[in-house]
Design a protein around this motif. Structure first.
Motif, PDB file in Angstrom:
ATOM      1  N   LEU A  22       0.826  -1.194   0.000  1.00  0.00           N
ATOM      2  CA  LEU A  22       0.000   0.000   0.000  1.00  0.00           C
ATOM      3  C   LEU A  22       0.867   1.253   0.000  1.00  0.00           C
ATOM      4  O   LEU A  22       1.920   1.286   0.652  1.00  0.00           O
TER       5      LEU A  22
ATOM      6  N   TYR B 161      -7.624   3.323  -3.967  1.00  0.00           N
ATOM      7  CA  TYR B 161      -8.666   3.271  -2.953  1.00  0.00           C
ATOM      8  C   TYR B 161      -8.878   4.660  -2.356  1.00  0.00           C
ATOM      9  O   TYR B 161      -7.905   5.374  -2.087  1.00  0.00           O
TER      10      TYR B 161
ATOM     11  N   TYR C 128      -7.790   7.387  14.767  1.00  0.00           N
ATOM     12  CA  TYR C 128      -8.535   6.175  14.455  1.00  0.00           C
ATOM     13  C   TYR C 128      -8.116   5.545  13.128  1.00  0.00           C
ATOM     14  O   TYR C 128      -8.607   4.500  12.748  1.00  0.00           O
TER      15      TYR C 128
ATOM     16  N   LEU D 173      -7.447   4.855   9.012  1.00  0.00           N
ATOM     17  CA  LEU D 173      -8.288   4.825   7.813  1.00  0.00           C
ATOM     18  C   LEU D 173      -9.345   3.766   8.040  1.00  0.00           C
ATOM     19  O   LEU D 173      -9.089   2.570   7.865  1.00  0.00           O
TER      20      LEU D 173
ATOM     21  N   TRP E 186     -12.980   2.010   3.737  1.00  0.00           N
ATOM     22  CA  TRP E 186     -12.305   1.957   2.448  1.00  0.00           C
ATOM     23  C   TRP E 186     -13.314   1.607   1.357  1.00  0.00           C
ATOM     24  O   TRP E 186     -14.251   0.825   1.595  1.00  0.00           O
ATOM     25  N   GLY E 187     -13.092   2.140   0.172  1.00  0.00           N
ATOM     26  CA  GLY E 187     -13.850   1.688  -0.978  1.00  0.00           C
ATOM     27  C   GLY E 187     -13.282   0.389  -1.513  1.00  0.00           C
ATOM     28  O   GLY E 187     -12.287  -0.132  -0.992  1.00  0.00           O
ATOM     29  N   GLN E 188     -13.882  -0.117  -2.561  1.00  0.00           N
ATOM     30  CA  GLN E 188     -13.455  -1.395  -3.137  1.00  0.00           C
ATOM     31  C   GLN E 188     -12.295  -1.236  -4.110  1.00  0.00           C
ATOM     32  O   GLN E 188     -11.685  -2.216  -4.512  1.00  0.00           O
TER      33      GLN E 188
ATOM     34  N   TYR F 299      -0.988   1.845  13.253  1.00  0.00           N
ATOM     35  CA  TYR F 299      -2.263   1.262  12.858  1.00  0.00           C
ATOM     36  C   TYR F 299      -1.957  -0.001  12.058  1.00  0.00           C
ATOM     37  O   TYR F 299      -0.909  -0.102  11.418  1.00  0.00           O
TER      38      TYR F 299
ATOM     39  N   TYR G  69      -3.632  -2.974   9.289  1.00  0.00           N
ATOM     40  CA  TYR G  69      -4.687  -3.298   8.333  1.00  0.00           C
ATOM     41  C   TYR G  69      -4.505  -4.730   7.851  1.00  0.00           C
ATOM     42  O   TYR G  69      -3.378  -5.176   7.636  1.00  0.00           O
TER      43      TYR G  69
ATOM     44  N   GLN H  52      -5.511  -7.317   4.726  1.00  0.00           N
ATOM     45  CA  GLN H  52      -5.993  -7.307   3.356  1.00  0.00           C
ATOM     46  C   GLN H  52      -5.992  -8.726   2.808  1.00  0.00           C
ATOM     47  O   GLN H  52      -4.942  -9.352   2.697  1.00  0.00           O
TER      48      GLN H  52
ATOM     49  N   GLN I 186      -9.424  -7.905  -2.111  1.00  0.00           N
ATOM     50  CA  GLN I 186     -10.277  -7.076  -1.261  1.00  0.00           C
ATOM     51  C   GLN I 186      -9.559  -5.824  -0.799  1.00  0.00           C
ATOM     52  O   GLN I 186      -8.340  -5.735  -0.857  1.00  0.00           O
ATOM     53  N   ALA I 187     -10.342  -4.858  -0.337  1.00  0.00           N
ATOM     54  CA  ALA I 187      -9.777  -3.644   0.234  1.00  0.00           C
ATOM     55  C   ALA I 187      -9.231  -3.941   1.630  1.00  0.00           C
ATOM     56  O   ALA I 187      -9.670  -4.878   2.300  1.00  0.00           O
ATOM     57  N   PRO I 188      -8.286  -3.148   2.073  1.00  0.00           N
ATOM     58  CA  PRO I 188      -7.782  -3.313   3.449  1.00  0.00           C
ATOM     59  C   PRO I 188      -8.883  -3.053   4.473  1.00  0.00           C
ATOM     60  O   PRO I 188      -9.830  -2.306   4.217  1.00  0.00           O
TER      61      PRO I 188
ATOM     62  N   LEU J 182      -9.188  -2.068   8.679  1.00  0.00           N
ATOM     63  CA  LEU J 182      -8.499  -1.631   9.897  1.00  0.00           C
ATOM     64  C   LEU J 182      -8.741  -2.655  11.000  1.00  0.00           C
ATOM     65  O   LEU J 182      -9.893  -2.962  11.313  1.00  0.00           O
TER      66      LEU J 182
ATOM     67  N   PRO K 216     -11.028  -1.864  16.620  1.00  0.00           N
ATOM     68  CA  PRO K 216     -12.343  -1.341  16.191  1.00  0.00           C
ATOM     69  C   PRO K 216     -13.439  -2.354  16.512  1.00  0.00           C
ATOM     70  O   PRO K 216     -13.175  -3.551  16.659  1.00  0.00           O
TER      71      PRO K 216
ATOM     72  N   TYR L 238      -0.547  -4.934   7.015  1.00  0.00           N
ATOM     73  CA  TYR L 238       0.274  -3.741   6.852  1.00  0.00           C
ATOM     74  C   TYR L 238       0.191  -2.867   8.104  1.00  0.00           C
ATOM     75  O   TYR L 238      -0.912  -2.594   8.599  1.00  0.00           O
TER      76      TYR L 238
ATOM     77  N   GLN M  48       0.949   0.976   9.637  1.00  0.00           N
ATOM     78  CA  GLN M  48       0.885   2.327   9.075  1.00  0.00           C
ATOM     79  C   GLN M  48       1.124   3.335  10.185  1.00  0.00           C
ATOM     80  O   GLN M  48       0.650   3.157  11.303  1.00  0.00           O
TER      81      GLN M  48
ATOM     82  N   PHE N 112       3.091   3.497   4.977  1.00  0.00           N
ATOM     83  CA  PHE N 112       2.703   2.112   5.219  1.00  0.00           C
ATOM     84  C   PHE N 112       3.952   1.242   5.335  1.00  0.00           C
ATOM     85  O   PHE N 112       4.982   1.526   4.706  1.00  0.00           O
TER      86      PHE N 112
ATOM     87  N   THR O  29       5.996  -2.426   4.798  1.00  0.00           N
ATOM     88  CA  THR O  29       6.269  -3.207   3.590  1.00  0.00           C
ATOM     89  C   THR O  29       5.314  -4.373   3.418  1.00  0.00           C
ATOM     90  O   THR O  29       5.243  -4.950   2.339  1.00  0.00           O
TER      91      THR O  29
END
Lengths: 118, 107
Positions: free
Chosen positions: A45, A94, A104, A106, A109-111, B33, B35, B37, B41-43, B45, B54, B86, B88, B98, B100
């Motif tokens: 990312l 994204y 807090y 991110l 997130w969108g797709q 933070y 994430y 993934q 798909q999107a990451p 949190l 969360p 990941y 961050q 972020f 690696t």
């Protein structure tokens, strides 16, 4: 429901321009910080840009001067205008709600939308 | 430029504990933070403010900090935890960075 939906990705030639859109629902883009993050094929990312609720904008060095983040408060939309595109800009892009003010991260997130520069 | 370093991969058997580290100079001064993934798909949190979870994230996910290294711990790993992870943080108040990335494989 809190949701982000990106669009606008395409196959574009080097040197070209493209505008990505991100439609938000369930919350207000104007009262939140928002970020764009990208992921090159098979890579990690990379944070690209952020816009604060007050309108200040920030960019990664890799896109500074070529990309512009903006928003349309009335339509609850976030945008990323990308100019002078390079092969290395090829990635899934994204948009994300950026809750850095309250530490807090991110949190939404969108797709993602795919940009291919070739 | 600022970097956050993670191990490329971690392998763990179901039910065991996976620990993923992330190292960077400013981690002693700024929150980390994490994430998750999964492929295609999107990451998502999973840890904020270094150690907070969360809502909706299972209790088996936890975070900790020691000096310039932060650690994501997955206790009692399940097959569904197989993913890339990941870390961050920020190198300033505005620029996000972020890690690696670490691929967690459940054997």
């Amino acid at each position: 429901e809190v949701q982000l939906v990106e669009s606008g990705g395409a196959l574009i030639q080097p040197g070209g321009s493209l505008r990505l859109s991100c439609a938000a629902s369930g919350f207000s883009v104007s009262s939140n910080y928002m970020s764009w993050v990208r992921q090159a094929p098979g890579k990690g990312l990379e944070w690209v840009s952020a816009i604060y609720s007050g309108g200040s904008t920030y960019y990664a060095d890799s896109v500074k001067g070529r990309f512009t983040i903006s928003r349309d408060n009335s339509n609850n939309m976030l945008y990323l205008q990308m100019n002078s595109l390079r092969a290395e800009d090829t990635a899934v892009y994204y948009c994300a709600r950026d809750r850095r003010v309250v530490q807090y991260g991110l949190d939404v997130w969108g797709q993602g939308t795919t940009v291919t520069v070739s | 430029s600022y970097e956050l370093t993670q191990p490329p991969s971690v392998s763990v058997s179901p039910g065991q504990t996976a620990r993923i580290t992330c190292s960077g100079d400013t981690l002693s001064k700024r929150y980390a933070y994490w994430y998750q993934q999964k492929p295609g798909q999107a990451p998502v949190l999973v840890i904020y403010k270094g150690s907070e979870r969360p809502s909706g994230i299972p209790e088996r996910f936890s975070g900790s900090t020691s000096g310039t290294t932060v650690t994501l711990t997955i206790s009692g790993v399940q097959a569904e935890d197989e993913a890339d992870y990941y870390c961050q943080s920020a190198d300033s108040s505005v620029i996000y960075v972020f890690g690696t990335g670490t691929k967690v494989t459940v054997l």
